[in-house]
Scaffold this motif. Structure first.
Motif, short mmCIF file in Angstrom:
data_model
loop_
_atom_site.label_atom_id
_atom_site.label_comp_id
_atom_site.label_asym_id
_atom_site.label_seq_id
_atom_site.Cartn_x
_atom_site.Cartn_y
_atom_site.Cartn_z
N SER A 1 7.84 4.87 1.18
CA SER A 1 7.99 5.08 2.62
C SER A 1 9.44 5.35 3.00
N ASN B 1 0.55 5.11 -2.97
CA ASN B 1 1.59 5.02 -1.94
C ASN B 1 2.43 6.29 -1.88
N ARG C 1 -2.73 1.58 -6.49
CA ARG C 1 -2.11 1.55 -5.17
C ARG C 1 -0.67 2.08 -5.24
N SER D 1 6.45 -0.57 -4.45
CA SER D 1 6.27 0.89 -4.43
C SER D 1 6.06 1.40 -3.01
N MET D 2 5.39 0.60 -2.18
CA MET D 2 5.20 0.97 -0.77
C MET D 2 6.55 1.13 -0.09
N ALA E 1 2.49 -3.15 -5.90
CA ALA E 1 1.91 -2.58 -4.69
C ALA E 1 2.90 -2.56 -3.55
N LEU F 1 -3.29 3.14 5.12
CA LEU F 1 -1.83 3.23 5.20
C LEU F 1 -1.35 3.94 6.46
N GLU G 1 4.96 -2.02 8.43
CA GLU G 1 4.96 -0.91 7.49
C GLU G 1 3.69 -0.10 7.70
#
Length: 489
Positions: free
Chosen positions: A164, A111, A107, A159-160, A156, A445, A460
């Motif tokens: 982003s 991302n 994941r 890093s998201m 997870a 996502l 998000e």
């Protein structure tokens, strides 16, 4: 012990002057690292670096194609180091190694790939209603994002936040949770060699009350993203509001998992178990209130209890382990404090509720199901955040919706039925930011992920991140030379 820097600033690993933060392996209670907390000077340096990188513009003004290339290179670097990062994360969090390798590590790379793809599809707007003018609406990066990640799923979710924030041209400073900084710190070290200009991604380690507070209140902070507990979220949002800093708060949950009497029984059973016991039960989106319709309640309860009893609890590195230890001693005490005593007539432990046999060390807690008589019981109203489900029966659909919505939280909801009309009604009636119908946790996502009520503010995801990490700019251009009024002529 593992060496972990206090900060990563301008692509350089640094040691701070603060007091050491002990990092404990929850499987055996051994200290595996001591990280000097990032002191005030390092926090200032990190924020200054992020601001300077943004103002310099070597990332902000880079072509979309080049930014995409580097984001994908970050993903490649994470994948190349995935085994190492997963080992570190397992030691720090107690999440089963197989779940990290096959979930969080993949994941994390995904991302970066998702946002590389996303920014290639962005488009501006053009308005031509005024005959003599063209009005363009563009989106531009906002500046410096302060990102505070949680301890339950650092790779997870951390890093998201990074992917982003930087995809749209911003710089960032990331603060991992002090209980689980190791895997995410290593990930940030790894991506520094993927072509990111210095200062675009910085990291500081430390406690929320000191380092986190300085970051949130820093004048260079333009956006704040926090995932964690509701109490801390209130404090951060209040501090952000004082300085007019927009923020995303992804907070707690106490989500209802409704099993209707016409559900696919085996699918609903598997989904209920995954919804509460995966990630060691430590997830804000857990289906922690299992509501079962009376017609199938006896059969479903018996099957759920038997399966929960057979869940393999053990060393998170063992290949057959399904549930590992809780993340830290304080949280172990918190979860254990919810086990009802003999005087509690409103709840009955059906399975678990104790330390599993054979574990003298480590923060192990047996997968637990408690049947409760009323949704007002604390097991239904307070977030336990562990492998601990409450089970209730309901008679009518209306009763199920009433129970599901009787909560101060509103993050996610689950509904299981073979009847499409019932499913469509359920998704409409359950008050939450995400509803999973006939499936456990699935995340696209592109879609926003965020809660209502005390589960948070903002979301998000693809378009939600674009709206948060960029601001709109209107540009008005005349089609022809204007005949302007000549004041004072």
């Amino acid at each position: 012990m593992t060496w972990t820097p206090s900060a990563i600033i301008d692509s350089e690993s640094l040691v701070g002057q603060g007091a050491p933060i002990p990092v404990v392996n929850p499987a055996n209670e051994e200290v595996i690292a001591e990280i000097p907390e990032a002191d005030e000077a390092l926090v200032e340096r990190a924020m200054t670096s992020a601001r300077a990188a943004f103002e310099r513009g070597d990332w902000r003004l880079m072509s979309v194609e080049e930014r995409q290339r580097i984001l994908r290179a970050c993903a490649d670097a994470i994948e190349a180091a995935a085994a190492e990062i997963a080992e570190i994360e397992c030691s720090n969090t107690g999440i089963p190694l197989a779940q990290i390798r096959n979930g969080a590590a993949i994941r994390a790379a995904g991302n970066f790939r998702f946002f590389a793809d996303y920014i290639g599809q962005m488009a501006g707007e053009l308005y031509e209603q005024a005959r003599d003018y063209l009005t363009l609406v563009r989106r531009e990066p906002v500046g410096v994002a302060v990102l505070i990640s949680p301890w339950n799923s650092p790779l997870a979710l951390g890093s998201m936040k990074v992917a982003s924030a930087i995809a749209f041209g911003n710089s960032c400073v990331l603060k991992p949770a002090e209980q689980a900084p190791l895997g995410l710190t290593r990930l940030v070290e790894v991506i520094q060699g993927a072509g990111l200009p210095p200062g675009v991604v910085n990291l500081v380690n430390g406690f929320g009350a000191s380092v986190g507070e300085r970051l949130v209140r820093h004048p260079h902070a333009d956006r704040i993203s926090f995932t964690g507990g509701t109490h801390t979220g209130r404090r951060i949002m209040a501090a952000a509001g004082e300085n007019l800093k927009p923020s995303i708060m992804e907070l707690g949950g106490k989500s209802a998992n409704i099993i209707f009497d016409d559900a696919d029984f085996d699918q609903a059973l598997d989904g209920a178990l995954l919804g509460i016991f995966s990630n060691n039960g430590q997830q804000c989106l857990a289906g922690s209130r299992i509501l079962v319709q009376s017609g199938i309640a006896d059969r479903f309860t018996e099957a759920l209890v038997e399966r929960a009893r057979r869940i393999c609890v053990g060393d998170p590195r063992a290949p057959d382990t399904e549930v590992g230890p809780l993340a830290n001693r304080n949280h172990y005490r918190h979860v254990m404090g919810f086990v009802p005593d003999a005087a509690d007539r409103g709840a009955r432990i059906l399975v678990g509720g104790e330390r599993p046999k054979g574990f003298d060390r480590g923060f192990y807690f047996s997968p637990t199901v408690a049947e409760v008589d009323s949704n007002s019981h604390r097991l239904c109203q307070e977030e336990i955040f562990g492998p601990f489900a409450s089970l209730m029966r309901f008679d009518t659909d209306e009763q199920a919706y009433r129970i599901a919505n009787d909560s101060r939280f509103g993050l996610v909801g689950y509904a299981w039925s073979r009847d499409i009309d019932r499913i469509l009604t359920a998704q409409d009636r359950i008050a939450a930011g995400t509803i999973w119908c006939n499936t456990p946790m699935m995340r696209d996502l592109h879609a926003p992920f965020g809660g209502i009520r005390e589960s948070g503010v903002g979301a998000e995801g693809g378009r939600a991140a674009e709206a948060f990490y960029t601001h709109q700019k209107s540009v008005i251009i005349p089609r022809n030379r204007l005949n302007l009024r000549k004041l004072g002529a």
